[in-house]
Scaffold this motif. Structure first.
Motif, PDB file in Angstrom:
ATOM      1  N   ILE A  41       0.779  -0.968  -0.024  1.00 24.84           N
ATOM      2  CA  ILE A  41      -0.159  -0.011   0.138  1.00 24.84           C
ATOM      3  C   ILE A  41       0.962   1.392   0.216  1.00 24.84           C
ATOM      4  CG2 ILE A  41      -1.664   1.370   1.480  1.00 24.84           C
ATOM      5  CD1 ILE A  41      -2.983  -1.369   2.353  1.00 24.84           C
ATOM      6  N   ARG A  42       1.918   1.137   0.882  1.00 18.55           N
ATOM      7  CA  ARG A  42       2.828   2.339   0.806  1.00 18.55           C
ATOM      8  C   ARG A  42       3.297   2.547  -0.607  1.00 18.55           C
ATOM      9  NH1 ARG A  42       3.608   0.803   6.431  1.00 18.55           N
ATOM     10  NH2 ARG A  42       5.323  -0.638   5.576  1.00 18.55           N
ATOM     11  N   GLY A  43       4.000   1.661  -1.125  1.00 20.38           N
ATOM     12  CA  GLY A  43       4.354   1.636  -2.443  1.00 20.38           C
ATOM     13  C   GLY A  43       3.687   2.308  -3.504  1.00 20.38           C
ATOM     14  N   ILE A  44       2.218   1.797  -3.487  1.00 15.64           N
ATOM     15  CA  ILE A  44       1.178   2.157  -4.255  1.00 15.64           C
ATOM     16  C   ILE A  44       1.269   3.773  -4.209  1.00 15.64           C
ATOM     17  CG2 ILE A  44      -1.094   2.178  -4.981  1.00 15.64           C
ATOM     18  CD1 ILE A  44      -1.232  -0.996  -4.362  1.00 15.64           C
ATOM     19  N   GLN A  45       0.948   4.065  -2.802  1.00 13.00           N
ATOM     20  CA  GLN A  45       0.524   5.302  -2.579  1.00 13.00           C
ATOM     21  C   GLN A  45       1.824   6.563  -3.046  1.00 13.00           C
ATOM     22  OE1 GLN A  45      -0.174   5.517   1.761  1.00 13.00           O
ATOM     23  NE2 GLN A  45      -2.239   5.087   1.506  1.00 13.00           N
ATOM     24  N   GLN A  46       2.840   5.880  -2.664  1.00 10.71           N
ATOM     25  CA  GLN A  46       4.208   6.545  -2.922  1.00 10.71           C
ATOM     26  C   GLN A  46       4.452   6.621  -4.823  1.00 10.71           C
ATOM     27  OE1 GLN A  46       6.343   8.193  -1.045  1.00 10.71           O
ATOM     28  NE2 GLN A  46       7.201   9.114  -2.961  1.00 10.71           N
ATOM     29  N   GLU A  47       3.719   5.625  -5.509  1.00  4.70           N
ATOM     30  CA  GLU A  47       3.800   5.522  -6.869  1.00  4.70           C
ATOM     31  C   GLU A  47       2.938   6.684  -7.448  1.00  4.70           C
ATOM     32  OE1 GLU A  47       3.453   2.449 -10.605  1.00  4.70           O
ATOM     33  OE2 GLU A  47       3.085   2.035  -8.673  1.00  4.70           O
ATOM     34  N   ALA A  48       1.739   6.569  -6.533  1.00  4.73           N
ATOM     35  CA  ALA A  48       0.788   7.763  -6.954  1.00  4.73           C
ATOM     36  C   ALA A  48       1.260   9.098  -6.690  1.00  4.73           C
ATOM     37  CB  ALA A  48      -0.486   7.437  -6.393  1.00  4.73           C
ATOM     38  N   ARG A  49       1.794   9.447  -5.729  1.00  7.02           N
ATOM     39  CA  ARG A  49       2.377  10.769  -5.479  1.00  7.02           C
ATOM     40  C   ARG A  49       3.479  11.137  -6.417  1.00  7.02           C
ATOM     41  NH1 ARG A  49       1.950   8.871   0.143  1.00  7.02           N
ATOM     42  NH2 ARG A  49       4.019   8.098  -0.077  1.00  7.02           N
ATOM     43  N   ASP A  50       4.193  10.180  -6.655  1.00  9.09           N
ATOM     44  CA  ASP A  50       5.401  10.476  -7.900  1.00  9.09           C
ATOM     45  C   ASP A  50       4.721  10.775  -9.052  1.00  9.09           C
ATOM     46  OD1 ASP A  50       7.279   9.770  -5.928  1.00  9.09           O
ATOM     47  OD2 ASP A  50       7.652   7.749  -6.582  1.00  9.09           O
ATOM     48  N   GLU A  51       3.855  10.056  -9.530  1.00  8.15           N
ATOM     49  CA  GLU A  51       2.993  10.426 -10.722  1.00  8.15           C
ATOM     50  C   GLU A  51       2.377  11.707 -10.741  1.00  8.15           C
ATOM     51  OE1 GLU A  51       0.533   7.040 -11.690  1.00  8.15           O
ATOM     52  OE2 GLU A  51       2.109   5.483 -12.239  1.00  8.15           O
ATOM     53  N   ALA A  52       1.766  11.835  -9.810  1.00  8.68           N
ATOM     54  CA  ALA A  52       1.053  13.244  -9.856  1.00  8.68           C
ATOM     55  C   ALA A  52       2.136  14.418  -9.720  1.00  8.68           C
ATOM     56  CB  ALA A  52       0.146  13.477  -8.258  1.00  8.68           C
ATOM     57  N   ALA A  53       3.285  14.262  -8.879  1.00 11.59           N
ATOM     58  CA  ALA A  53       4.199  15.196  -8.907  1.00 11.59           C
ATOM     59  C   ALA A  53       4.912  15.602 -10.453  1.00 11.59           C
ATOM     60  CB  ALA A  53       5.504  14.935  -7.821  1.00 11.59           C
ATOM     61  N   VAL A  54       4.958  14.274 -11.308  1.00  8.79           N
ATOM     62  CA  VAL A  54       5.847  14.324 -12.492  1.00  8.79           C
ATOM     63  C   VAL A  54       4.670  15.322 -13.631  1.00  8.79           C
ATOM     64  CG1 VAL A  54       6.304  13.115 -14.532  1.00  8.79           C
ATOM     65  CG2 VAL A  54       7.188  12.531 -12.291  1.00  8.79           C
ATOM     66  N   ALA A  55       3.366  14.840 -13.165  1.00  5.32           N
ATOM     67  CA  ALA A  55       2.410  15.564 -14.114  1.00  5.32           C
ATOM     68  C   ALA A  55       2.338  16.993 -13.527  1.00  5.32           C
ATOM     69  CB  ALA A  55       0.988  14.789 -13.635  1.00  5.32           C
ATOM     70  N   ARG A  56       2.093  17.369 -12.578  1.00  5.55           N
ATOM     71  CA  ARG A  56       2.359  18.924 -12.195  1.00  5.55           C
ATOM     72  C   ARG A  56       3.491  19.578 -12.694  1.00  5.55           C
ATOM     73  NH1 ARG A  56       0.665  16.819  -7.126  1.00  5.55           N
ATOM     74  NH2 ARG A  56       2.760  16.837  -6.333  1.00  5.55           N
ATOM     75  N   ALA A  57       4.558  18.901 -12.733  1.00  3.14           N
ATOM     76  CA  ALA A  57       5.972  19.371 -13.194  1.00  3.14           C
ATOM     77  C   ALA A  57       5.814  19.742 -14.667  1.00  3.14           C
ATOM     78  CB  ALA A  57       7.081  18.689 -12.768  1.00  3.14           C
ATOM     79  N   ARG A  58       5.412  18.656 -15.373  1.00  8.10           N
ATOM     80  CA  ARG A  58       5.058  18.708 -16.893  1.00  8.10           C
ATOM     81  C   ARG A  58       3.928  19.891 -17.157  1.00  8.10           C
ATOM     82  NH1 ARG A  58       3.856  14.057 -17.425  1.00  8.10           N
ATOM     83  NH2 ARG A  58       5.596  12.903 -18.102  1.00  8.10           N
ATOM     84  N   LEU A  59       3.088  19.853 -16.332  1.00 11.13           N
ATOM     85  CA  LEU A  59       2.115  21.093 -16.745  1.00 11.13           C
ATOM     86  C   LEU A  59       2.589  22.445 -16.589  1.00 11.13           C
ATOM     87  CD1 LEU A  59      -1.286  19.350 -15.089  1.00 11.13           C
ATOM     88  CD2 LEU A  59      -0.670  19.786 -17.629  1.00 11.13           C
ATOM     89  N   ARG A  60       3.326  22.462 -15.715  1.00  8.96           N
ATOM     90  CA  ARG A  60       3.988  23.821 -15.377  1.00  8.96           C
ATOM     91  C   ARG A  60       5.039  23.992 -16.486  1.00  8.96           C
ATOM     92  NH1 ARG A  60       3.748  22.251  -9.534  1.00  8.96           N
ATOM     93  NH2 ARG A  60       6.086  21.165  -9.986  1.00  8.96           N
TER      94      ARG A  60
END
Length: 285
Positions: free
Chosen positions: A130-149
């Motif tokens: 579960i922690r791995g899935i949550q961390q992966e989701a946070r990483d993907e969200a951070a990458v998506a935000r960086a790409r949008l910026r």
């Protein structure tokens, strides 16, 4: 995490059982022999402990019995009632006994919390997943935000560049249009002036005596090219060509210019090379 929920329940249960036994011995010891009071106290604590053990066994097997749970809560209520009754009949320490009379009920509530935790507890492997899935989701969200910026910054830079280039083009166009407007205004004023033809005639009078030139200044605006169909006809002699040129030139008053005469000459269907036509024009003029 299991120790954090089970140890408080065990400690509070032990304290409640000791207090219940002590209260039963002190309360009933005044009316019955103390061994009897001890047996009564141990009976209450033993029944409570037995039902608690049976509940824990059922919980370990994944089962649940409402009857056993009701019996366990009954023993807890009896223990709390004994403490309350003793507090109400005590001489000088009623407040102190009332302060601890809630411990049996609190112990049962802690065991309930521990049971709920056990039914919802996960293994370390599942928790790591579960922690791995949550961390992966946070990483993907951070990458998506960086790409949008980054895309937004790139688009803003592109728009600024395009806007700046458009502004420069607009300034150059406006400056050019202003210059052209001034030039054409001057030319139009010269063209519409009453003294323009007279001034030009006075300049050319000494060069071409006896000839009144027809001056035409350019007109600002689109010009449609005159399309002259290529017609084949007999070759004109010089005399015939001179006669045609002279007739066309003097068909209007004032006399036509060479350009107008040439257009009408070819529109009438006559054929002659540009060299011969110019030579005829010169001879006629």
């Amino acid at each position: 995490m299991k120790a954090k929920t089970v140890l408080p329940a065990v400690a509070m249960t032990a304290v409640s059982m000791v207090l219940t036994l002590a209260v039963v011995v002190m309360w009933l010891g005044r009316t019955v022999p103390w061994p009897v009071a001890l047996v009564v106290g141990l009976g209450i604590d033993g029944g409570w402990l037995a039902t608690l053990a049976y509940e824990r066994r059922l919980a370990a097997q994944g089962d649940h019995s409402n009857g056993v749970t009701a019996v366990g809560w009954s023993f807890g209520v009896i223990a709390a009632g004994v403490l309350v009754a003793h507090a109400l009949t005590a001489d000088g320490s009623a407040t102190a006994w009332l302060a601890v009379s809630w411990l049996p009920i609190a112990a049962k509530a802690l065991w309930l919390v521990h049971g709920l935790w056990e039914r919802t507890a996960l293994t370390p492997t599942a928790l790591d997943a579960i922690r791995g899935i949550q961390q992966e989701a946070r990483d993907e969200a951070a990458v998506a935000r960086a790409r949008l910026r980054a895309e937004a910054a790139t688009e803003a830079t592109r728009l600024e560049a395009v806007t700046g280039a458009g502004a420069r083009v607009a300034r150059v166009t406006a400056k050019t249009a202003k210059t052209l407007a001034g030039a054409w205004s001057t030319l139009e004023a010269a063209r519409a002036g009453e003294e323009t033809g007279r001034a030009l005639t006075s300049v050319t009078a000494c060069v071409t005596p006896g000839v009144t030139p027809h001056w035409e200044l350019p007109v600002w605006g689109p010009l449609e090219p005159v399309v002259v169909p290529a017609l084949e006809g007999p070759v004109l002699t010089d005399d015939a060509l001179d006669s045609l040129v002279d007739d066309i030139r003097h068909s209007e008053d004032p006399a036509l210019s060479y350009r107008e005469m040439s257009s009408r000459f070819r529109a009438a269907g006559h054929s002659a090379s540009e060299v011969r036509l110019r030579a005829a024009w010169k001879r006629v003029v």
